[in-house]
Design an enzyme around this catalytic site. Structure first.
Site, PDB file in Angstrom:
ATOM      1  N   ASP A   1      -2.335   2.480   3.664  1.00  0.00           N
ATOM      2  CA  ASP A   1      -1.696   1.431   4.458  1.00  0.00           C
ATOM      3  C   ASP A   1      -1.219   0.307   3.543  1.00  0.00           C
ATOM      4  O   ASP A   1      -2.019  -0.378   2.917  1.00  0.00           O
ATOM      5  CB  ASP A   1      -2.688   0.902   5.492  1.00  0.00           C
ATOM      6  CG  ASP A   1      -2.019   0.106   6.590  1.00  0.00           C
ATOM      7  OD1 ASP A   1      -0.972  -0.510   6.315  1.00  0.00           O
ATOM      8  OD2 ASP A   1      -2.539   0.089   7.717  1.00  0.00           O
TER       9      ASP A   1
ATOM     10  N   HIS B   1       0.564   3.022   7.794  1.00  0.00           N
ATOM     11  CA  HIS B   1       0.509   2.089   8.916  1.00  0.00           C
ATOM     12  C   HIS B   1       1.465   2.485  10.041  1.00  0.00           C
ATOM     13  O   HIS B   1       1.174   2.265  11.209  1.00  0.00           O
ATOM     14  CB  HIS B   1       0.859   0.682   8.424  1.00  0.00           C
ATOM     15  CG  HIS B   1       0.516  -0.390   9.404  1.00  0.00           C
ATOM     16  ND1 HIS B   1      -0.743  -0.936   9.507  1.00  0.00           N
ATOM     17  CD2 HIS B   1       1.253  -1.019  10.347  1.00  0.00           C
ATOM     18  CE1 HIS B   1      -0.762  -1.850  10.453  1.00  0.00           C
ATOM     19  NE2 HIS B   1       0.446  -1.921  10.979  1.00  0.00           N
TER      20      HIS B   1
ATOM     21  N   SER C   1      -3.017  -2.905  14.942  1.00  0.00           N
ATOM     22  CA  SER C   1      -2.346  -3.793  14.009  1.00  0.00           C
ATOM     23  C   SER C   1      -2.614  -5.254  14.346  1.00  0.00           C
ATOM     24  O   SER C   1      -3.763  -5.663  14.453  1.00  0.00           O
ATOM     25  CB  SER C   1      -0.864  -3.457  13.993  1.00  0.00           C
ATOM     26  OG  SER C   1      -0.241  -3.993  12.868  1.00  0.00           O
TER      27      SER C   1
END
Length: 749
Positions: free
Chosen positions: A666, A712, A580
């Site tokens: 995501d 995510h 991330s």
């Protein structure tokens, strides 16, 4: 309450329950009602509860977490359809073409990793049998204990044998064929239970309220819910979630005259709203938080229909969270100097900041990580120089006792919903290579007890080392290193470096089976606690965000160089891992100092900072300006972001090999940005190789593994296992020629 700079309020560390696999003899029948939606059930999850908008994470084999903790924003201008129609069509075509190319590329090269991936999966599955915590966290209500296993809600008596339990209902029976339970809340009289159900392909959850009894009955289904708490036996408050953002609070009743009404709306798009119930169940708190500022409203549980009362109006730069005891509010806040978390209190009747009195402030360079309030005590978890310890305040004797925790401990988790009047606080300690161990602190005896656990047949010779690297500006940056004590010639061992450095969030150091497996195979693991993270408090974060982002990059470089100087591996044996927002620093290092590493593994990486922060119609941009800056309003900010943005600084040079895992669904890191990054990086590496082919330069592998399932924040146990196995297979392949790695690990006995 977990302390984070982007915290969304006070909450217990475990808001939901972990999944295990056990079988029980007692079963009750359930009246089944078909629901309007069906989402896929998962089999192994635990909540991260790091006081941010995304609280659920898959546990083991676990990914390279923490993720990019974004919430979203509304109220921004979206370009008109007519004006943007041509560019949208072009973007969609580009996206489809790039997606197709990368899938074809993966299909072509995946075969080379197949055998090794299979072996790694088998090793992790075997290890998982011994390290997975089969005992789910319990929610205690007097003599009753509620817990969840494999999608079923169970009820047992506190003193009964583990096998003597009743099954109340399951997600399967409810008609949710593919769902995992994210959060559980039980009404004070235990007549109702509210659960949130979530799919792995979406960040929105559905709240289901069941009326308990011999035949549990479904009372209500509420879509798109983030947090919820019972104010009374039949009044539930909840926040609605839309496009990753929570701004509205509703109240719904289960009396004879059922109704639902809106009670609070947040107008500022930078703020995220959630609900928390104080430990003594006296108040609900409506917590509205941006990355740097808080505001809390109180709902009196004795008068649940009364309008919420403001504790303290939001003050820029002041974060605060509320607990309650004996008509006083206990306030965990950054108010005052130094601007770090401290514990204060004020009367409920006069809760303004001018009445806040200091109760406890940590010593310098000590971070207050978490605290839990009980009827006569407050227990605080603190971190100093990488070591965890407890401070226990007695409200009876007005004393403070400090207890140092084991040196190997890096993370902790409190018992889910400990009772307010309990005489014992239960918690778990863990590290990346140490499975969770249960501890109990007795308030009566003033001592720490390590609870007996089943022996796990794994190595116990892992050594933990804590180092300090001197960064470019002379700042000392902590590093935590793990390696097998029996390993010799550490300079010839493979090294996996981990980095995050954003949002004031600590680098995730909870247990992962794959980390233990790597230690067994002779790897060295290093965790670089660079600026931008929260390891040394709020000032550590502030010194690594916005116009200070490059400091985190300098820190990372200094950490890797120190490790090599001290004989922990060398560049050709070194790999870098990030996920991330950690992808910003990892990707930047790849551009500035590619010679320091041989390979890099990224998971759902944020690597196109500039373009993302220029697009205010995206759901995450406005709120994130407090972390990255606003390039649209500030030319200097734009140039500064451009100076380190991984995508913007790709150039023709020798790059390390890169393996990226990304998700089609995501909502936080759009796949198109990752696709374009991979294309640009691959071209630069190939251009360099073609210009220097006479010198025998190797061509790095730039691989993108796109997952159709997962998002995510969530992947199922099976998907996560496959992802981790492929990542490790890639690292082994890249380093095997220079490291001579042992691929056949000894079987667990």
């Amino acid at each position: 309450m977990k302390v984070r700079t982007s915290s969304v309020g006070l909450r217990n560390l475990l808001q939901g329950l972990s999944f295990g696999v056990r079988y029980y003899s007692k079963h009750n029948h359930l009246q089944t009602i078909c629901l309007y939606s069906k989402i896929k059930q998962k089999t192994s999850h635990v909540l991260d509860c790091s006081a941010s908008t995304c609280t659920h994470r898959t546990v083991p084999p676990g990914s390279i977490m923490p993720w990019r903790f974004f919430s979203c924003k509304e109220g921004t201008k979206i370009p008109s359809e007519r004006k943007e129609s041509t560019s949208i069509i072009t973007s969609e075509l580009l996206y489809k073409n790039l997606l197709k190319l990368e899938r074809e590329n993966w299909n072509d090269i995946s075969a080379r990793y197949k055998a090794m991936t299979k072996r790694i999966k088998e090793n992790l599955e075997e290890l998982h049998k011994y390290t997975f915590n089969s005992g789910s966290p319990r929610i205690r209500f007097g003599e009753n204990v509620y817990f969840e296993e494999n999608g079923c809600i169970f009820l047992s008596k506190a003193d009964d044998d583990e096998e003597n339990v009743d099954i109340l209902f399951s997600t399967e029976d409810l008609g949710f064929s593919d769902a995992f339970i994210q959060r559980i809340r039980i009404s004070p009289d235990q007549r109702y239970i509210a659960i949130s159900l979530k799919s792995k392909n979406s960040e929105e959850a559905t709240c289901v309220i069941m009326k308990l009894g011999h035949f549990p009955v479904m009372e209500k289904v509420i879509p798109n819910v983030f947090s919820f708490e019972w104010a009374t036996n039949d009044v539930l408050y909840y926040t609605s979630q839309k496009n990753l953002k929570c701004q509205n609070v509703f109240m719904t009743t289960f009396t004879n005259q059922k109704h639902t009404k809106l009670v609070y709306t947040e107008q500022d798009a930078r703020f995220f709203v959630d609900i928390y119930c104080t430990k003594d169940r006296r108040f609900l708190t409506i917590n509205s938080n941006s990355k740097t500022t808080s505001e809390v409203w109180l709902i009196d549980c004795r008068r649940p229909f009364k309008l919420p009362a403001l504790v303290q109006a939001r003050t820029k730069g002041v974060i605060y969270h509320i607990e309650h005891r004996n008509d006083e509010l206990y306030i965990l806040t950054t108010y005052g100097e130094p601007a770090e978390y401290k514990l204060m209190k004020a009367p409920v009747a006069s809760s303004g900041m001018e009445n806040w009195q200091l109760v406890y402030a940590p010593e310098e360079k000590t971070k207050l990580v978490d605290l839990e309030l009980f009827s006569d005590h407050c227990i605080m978890f603190l971190k100093n120089a990488g070591h965890l310890y407890l401070s226990v305040i007695s409200f009876v004797s007005h004393s403070v006792q400090s207890i140092k925790l084991p040196t190997w401990a890096c993370e902790f988790e409190l018992e889910s919903h400990p009772e307010h009047t309990t005489s014992t606080c239960y918690f778990q300690l863990t590290s990346p290579v140490h499975p969770p161990k249960c501890f109990a602190y007795s308030f009566k005896e003033n001592n720490l007890i390590e609870q007996a656990v089943q022996e796990v047949p794994i190595i116990t010779t892992c050594h933990t080392t804590r180092l300090l690297a001197k960064s470019k500006d002379e700042t000392l940056v902590p590093i935590t290193v793990f390696h097998n004590m029996n390993s010799k010639e550490l300079h010839r061992k493979p090294l996996l470096v981990h980095v995050y450095g954003a949002y004031g969030i600590d680098l995730n150091m909870s247990f992962k089976e794959e980390k233990l497996m790597l230690i067994e195979e002779g790897w060295i693991l290093a965790y670089c606690h660079v600026r931008g993270g929260g390891e040394l408090g709020l000032s550590w974060h502030k010194d690594g965000c916005q116009h200070n982002k490059l400091k985190g990059l300098h820190d990372l470089k200094a950490c890797i160089m120190l490790l090599h100087e001290l004989g922990f591996s060398q560049p050709k044996y070194t790999a870098l891992a990030a996920a991330s927002a950690g992808g910003v620093l990892a990707g930047a290092l790849c551009n500035t100092d590619p010679e320091l590493i041989r390979a890099m593994v990224l998971q759902a990486p944020f690597i196109d900072v500039l373009n993302t922060m220029m697009k205010t119609h995206l759901p995450l941009t406005i709120e994130e300006q407090e972390e990255w800056g606003n390039p649209l309003a500030d030319e200097k900010c734009m140039q500064y972001i451009r100076s380190y943005c991984p995508y913007e600084n790709i150039k023709t040079q020798c790059y390390p090999s890169v393996f990226i895992t990304a998700y089609e669904n995501d909502q936080r890191i759009p796949l198109i940005g990752v696709l374009q990054y991979v294309q640009k990086l691959r071209k630069a590496a190939l251009d360099h190789a073609s210009r220097t082919s006479n010198k025998g330069n190797w061509i790095p592998n730039i691989i993108l593994d796109i997952q159709a399932n997962g998002s995510h924040c969530d992947s199922s146990w099976e998907d996560s296992l496959n992802e981790v196995a492929r990542q490790l297979a890639f690292l082994n392949k890249e380093l095997e020629e220079v490291c001579h790695l042992q691929h056949h690990r000894k079987s667990c006995k």
